[in-house]
Design an enzyme around this catalytic site. Sequence first.
Site, mmCIF file in Angstrom:
data_model
loop_
_atom_site.group_PDB
_atom_site.id
_atom_site.type_symbol
_atom_site.label_atom_id
_atom_site.label_comp_id
_atom_site.label_asym_id
_atom_site.label_seq_id
_atom_site.Cartn_x
_atom_site.Cartn_y
_atom_site.Cartn_z
ATOM 1 N N SER A 1 -7.593 12.661 22.398
ATOM 2 C CA SER A 1 -8.144 13.109 21.123
ATOM 3 C C SER A 1 -7.299 12.644 19.937
ATOM 4 O O SER A 1 -7.150 11.457 19.708
ATOM 5 C CB SER A 1 -8.289 14.636 21.148
ATOM 6 O OG SER A 1 -9.042 15.094 20.067
ATOM 7 N N ASP B 1 -14.759 13.270 18.232
ATOM 8 C CA ASP B 1 -15.442 14.553 18.395
ATOM 9 C C ASP B 1 -15.094 15.528 17.274
ATOM 10 O O ASP B 1 -15.551 16.665 17.277
ATOM 11 C CB ASP B 1 -15.170 15.173 19.767
ATOM 12 C CG ASP B 1 -13.724 15.596 19.972
ATOM 13 O OD1 ASP B 1 -12.866 15.242 19.134
ATOM 14 O OD2 ASP B 1 -13.444 16.260 20.990
ATOM 15 N N ASP C 1 -11.440 11.438 14.421
ATOM 16 C CA ASP C 1 -10.217 11.373 15.209
ATOM 17 C C ASP C 1 -10.390 10.333 16.314
ATOM 18 O O ASP C 1 -11.399 9.619 16.370
ATOM 19 C CB ASP C 1 -9.833 12.742 15.762
ATOM 20 C CG ASP C 1 -10.776 13.231 16.845
ATOM 21 O OD1 ASP C 1 -11.931 12.775 16.891
ATOM 22 O OD2 ASP C 1 -10.361 14.090 17.651
ATOM 23 N N ASP D 1 -11.152 10.204 19.438
ATOM 24 C CA ASP D 1 -12.325 10.151 20.322
ATOM 25 C C ASP D 1 -13.605 10.572 19.605
ATOM 26 O O ASP D 1 -14.647 10.736 20.241
ATOM 27 C CB ASP D 1 -12.111 10.983 21.585
ATOM 28 C CG ASP D 1 -12.026 12.476 21.320
ATOM 29 O OD1 ASP D 1 -11.650 12.866 20.198
ATOM 30 O OD2 ASP D 1 -12.319 13.266 22.234
#
Length: 450
Positions: free
Chosen positions: A102, A247, A243, A245
């Site tokens: 992340s 999400d 960010d 990834d």
Amino acid sequence: MKRRYFGTDGIRGQSNTLPMTPDLAMRVGIAVGTIFRRGTHRHRVVIGKDTRLSGYMLENAMVAGFTAAGVDAFVLGPIPTPAVAMLTRSLRCDIGVMISASHNPYEDNGIKLFGPDGYKLSDEIEMQIEDLLEKDLSGQLAKSDDIGRAKRIDGVHDRYIEFAKRTLPRDVTLKGLRVAIDCANGAAYKVAPAVLWELGADVVTIGDTPNGTNINLDCGSTHPAALQKKLHEVRADIGIALDGDADRVIIVDETGTIVDGDQLMAVVAESWADDQILKGGGIVATVMSNLGLERFLDGKGLTLARTKVGDRYVVEHMRQNNFNVGGEQSGHIVLSDFGTTGDGLVAALQILACVKRSGKTVSEVCRRFEPVPQLLRNVRISGGKPLEDSIVKQAIADAESELARSGRLVIRPSGTEPLIRVMAEGDDRSQIERIVNDLVGVIANVRTAA
């Protein structure tokens, strides 16, 4: 059984050191493949990743583990976490895997797991995986003629691009908007700018040149200064920071001011309530969301249900109580009408729709309430359980009593790092600062003494 591997968002750690090694990734593949071998059909897993250097290593290890367990592996390459959740369902797979840490630096990596419905796994299934990881897995390997196959799937970016575009209301176009987007040198570096451009925006992109080691490096939702600078340079109407990834999302308005997840949830909740599509009579957020959000919603006749920190706990509460808007202050925004997990790009599109429909500036649309003073400090720990110490317990009780009528106190261990997080909020900033600083001192002294 005590958790050894799973935190609040899957398994995470520094890559190529315990526990985040290729051996663990392969064993996770075998264990998860074993648990989800249900029925006689050919079982399938989709495996996505972000742009970290260690992603190559862990991707291959997980393919080895799943195929060894008799599961066919569809390899997606770099792609956002919400796309993995979506493709798990649309490709009728038994499991979805996202290899990502992340917003963490590139040295870290992690494994996020999704069930066949596209939702993150329950605590119960995670405990089953933990149990299997502690055992000899040789008895779970497939017979020689049942070993799984692996192949790379093409066209997955186009599928996600079309999915994301369809979430924008049909009466809205982004023509006339200049949008600056920071892709954090992460998983959305291709798809996010494409979606915005195809919807009509004038797009300026940064953080779109990943090299394996620059993901989240001075960019993205946790380091928005680069986006703020670019927004002023190109005179953009709005800045979008994802960010690693993709999400989570943070917005920067035309003045360069940061708009966090609490304000974004307020915008969506108010808009959807006006359109009579908001479900559950309010939204779901975590204990970290600002008290100002709660007061704003109350003034609109809406509720704020709070959960533990972690977007999967938000999603669980949403599913159990029929909410369709939830999220975290950090920018995880879950809109269950569209997806099963946080999706930074889809959330940003909903904000853009509100901006276009209103004809107002982003600062006017996204400043829905005045946040109450809130202070968060972290205490790094090397072991022990300082929150169980009697001195710490008494200090916490005293602070809670002092804040009973004017604010809130949240103290919790981090689910991803060796930290104790101390957060307080209330109407009196000096009081909040004193309380947090005192508690940090008490916890640090107990940790040092231990």
